[in-house]
Write a protein that holds these residues in place. Structure first.
Motif, PDB file in Angstrom:
ATOM      1  N   LYS A  32      63.147  10.811  27.407  1.00 17.69           N
ATOM      2  CA  LYS A  32      64.404  10.270  27.888  1.00 17.69           C
ATOM      3  C   LYS A  32      64.384  10.160  29.419  1.00 17.69           C
ATOM      4  O   LYS A  32      64.759   9.144  30.002  1.00 17.69           O
ATOM      5  CB  LYS A  32      65.547  11.189  27.442  1.00 17.69           C
ATOM      6  CG  LYS A  32      66.911  10.640  27.727  1.00 17.69           C
ATOM      7  CD  LYS A  32      67.987  11.549  27.164  1.00 17.69           C
ATOM      8  CE  LYS A  32      69.365  11.009  27.510  1.00 17.69           C
ATOM      9  NZ  LYS A  32      70.415  11.896  26.998  1.00 17.69           N
ATOM     10  N   SER A  86      61.883  10.187  19.079  1.00 16.31           N
ATOM     11  CA  SER A  86      62.266   9.795  20.432  1.00 16.31           C
ATOM     12  C   SER A  86      61.518   8.553  20.928  1.00 16.31           C
ATOM     13  O   SER A  86      61.561   8.229  22.104  1.00 16.31           O
ATOM     14  CB  SER A  86      62.088  10.961  21.409  1.00 16.31           C
ATOM     15  OG  SER A  86      60.932  11.700  21.131  1.00 16.31           O
ATOM     16  N   PHE A  89      63.171   5.732  23.256  1.00 19.30           N
ATOM     17  CA  PHE A  89      63.191   5.687  24.730  1.00 19.30           C
ATOM     18  C   PHE A  89      62.065   4.796  25.258  1.00 19.30           C
ATOM     19  O   PHE A  89      62.228   4.089  26.236  1.00 19.30           O
ATOM     20  CB  PHE A  89      63.081   7.092  25.320  1.00 19.30           C
ATOM     21  CG  PHE A  89      64.225   7.992  24.913  1.00 19.30           C
ATOM     22  CD1 PHE A  89      65.534   7.634  25.231  1.00 19.30           C
ATOM     23  CD2 PHE A  89      63.996   9.155  24.208  1.00 19.30           C
ATOM     24  CE1 PHE A  89      66.598   8.444  24.854  1.00 19.30           C
ATOM     25  CE2 PHE A  89      65.060   9.968  23.820  1.00 19.30           C
ATOM     26  CZ  PHE A  89      66.361   9.618  24.142  1.00 19.30           C
TER      27      PHE A  89
END
Ligand code: C2E
Ligand code: MG
Ligand code: MG
Ligand code: MG
Length: 275
Positions: A32, A86, A89
């Motif tokens: 992130k 994730s 991102f």
């Protein structure tokens, strides 16, 4: 024998991060942050018309300048990013920057296509999807300059679902390429059911074309593409001999170290944008 643990999977995915269990826990926040702080970089590898010797586009390949681990190639973080959810991102950042690269090319009068790699699991990310739709609504011509590469195995695993999503992306104007074609457990029927534009012949076959069986696979994929009205591009060309063989088989597009390794955007523009 020890019970299989979560760490076994981590070791499998990344030797690098398995050294540091804490990194696993923080990978999501690191990614992130990487997105927010532009720690990623897209390198470009030219895609060449091997008949005219013209650069017709590029594939964008992500790298991560990690503040502690240094320069990371995708094999060292993409699988882990996927397994921890994730990856978004990375994908969001890649889309934003792909759009900028194309806008910059256009400002300089260059009409080239840019291929980006998208994890198949991202196709189910509706939020991302809507954001992409929003971005390209502002300038629909951008989408037509972008090819989305998705690996074959991931498509085949969930064909009914993927079918709809690929059709949506194509309706927005994107082109779709099946990456690493030939190494997945492909069935011919899915090619007729999916809306795709391009087959990318996997490097594993291209670099073994001196063997009759691998040559036969390459020839078959080129024939398949022709019969389904798809474009075909060969990956991982390293020798003139391979380029000659491919053009004799009527495969006119290729990328590989013979032409160039992936290079920075600045270097690519200096070398390939005719002013
Ligand atoms: P890919 O999409 O099949 O990309 C081709 C890979 O082969 C690249 O490795 C490229 O540097 C390498 N390559 C190109 N020409 C040659 C050659 O002539 N010889 C050899 N030996 N290798 C060549 P790279 O950059 O390490 O990327 C590996 C994989 O990581 C890509 O395979 C793609 O699946 C994935 N990837 C890269 N960027 C992204 C991204 O932004 N998002 C996602 N989800 N995956 C990405
Ligand atoms: Mg690719
Ligand atoms: Mg590939
Ligand atoms: Mg690959």
């Amino acid at each position: 024998k020890a019970k299989k643990s979560l760490m076994d999977d981590v070791v499998f995915y990344s030797q690098d991060i398995s050294d540091d269990a804490a990194a696993l826990l923080t990978i999501s926040s690191e990614l992130k942050q990487a997105k927010a702080q532009d720690q990623f970089e897209l390198l470009l590898q030219p895609q060449v018309n091997i008949v005219s010797n013209q650069v017709v586009g590029a594939e964008a390949l992500v790298r991560w300048h990690h503040p502690k681990r240094g320069f990371l190639t995708p094999d060292r973080f993409i699988p882990l990013a996927e397994s921890t959810g994730s990856i978004r991102f990375v994908t969001e950042w890649v889309f934003q920057h792909a759009i900028r690269i194309i806008q910059n090319w256009r400002e300089q009068g260059a009409e080239m296509t840019l291929s980006i790699n998208v994890s198949a699991m991202e196709l189910s990310n509706r939020k991302l999807f809507n954001r992409i739709a929003q971005a390209v609504k502002l300038d629909p011509t951008i989408a037509s300059a972008i090819t989305i590469e998705i690996v074959e195995s991931a498509i085949v695993e969930n064909i009914e679902f993927t079918k709809v999503l690929l059709a949506d992306l194509r309706a927005m104007g994107f082109k779709i390429a099946i990456d690493d074609f030939g190494i997945g457990f492909s069935s011919l029927s899915y090619l007729s059911r999916l809306s795709v534009d391009i087959l990318k012949i996997d490097r594993a076959f291209v670099n073994k074309m001196e063997f009759e069986k691998d040559l036969a696979i390459v020839r078959s994929i080129i024939g398949l593409a022709k019969n389904f009205n798809l474009s075909v591009i060969a990956e991982g060309i390293e020798t003139q001999e391979q380029a000659r063989t491919l053009s004799s088989l009527n495969c006119t597009k290729a990328q590989g170290y013979l032409f160039s390794k992936p290079i920075s955007v600045d270097q690519f523009n200096k070398q390939y944008l005719d002013k």
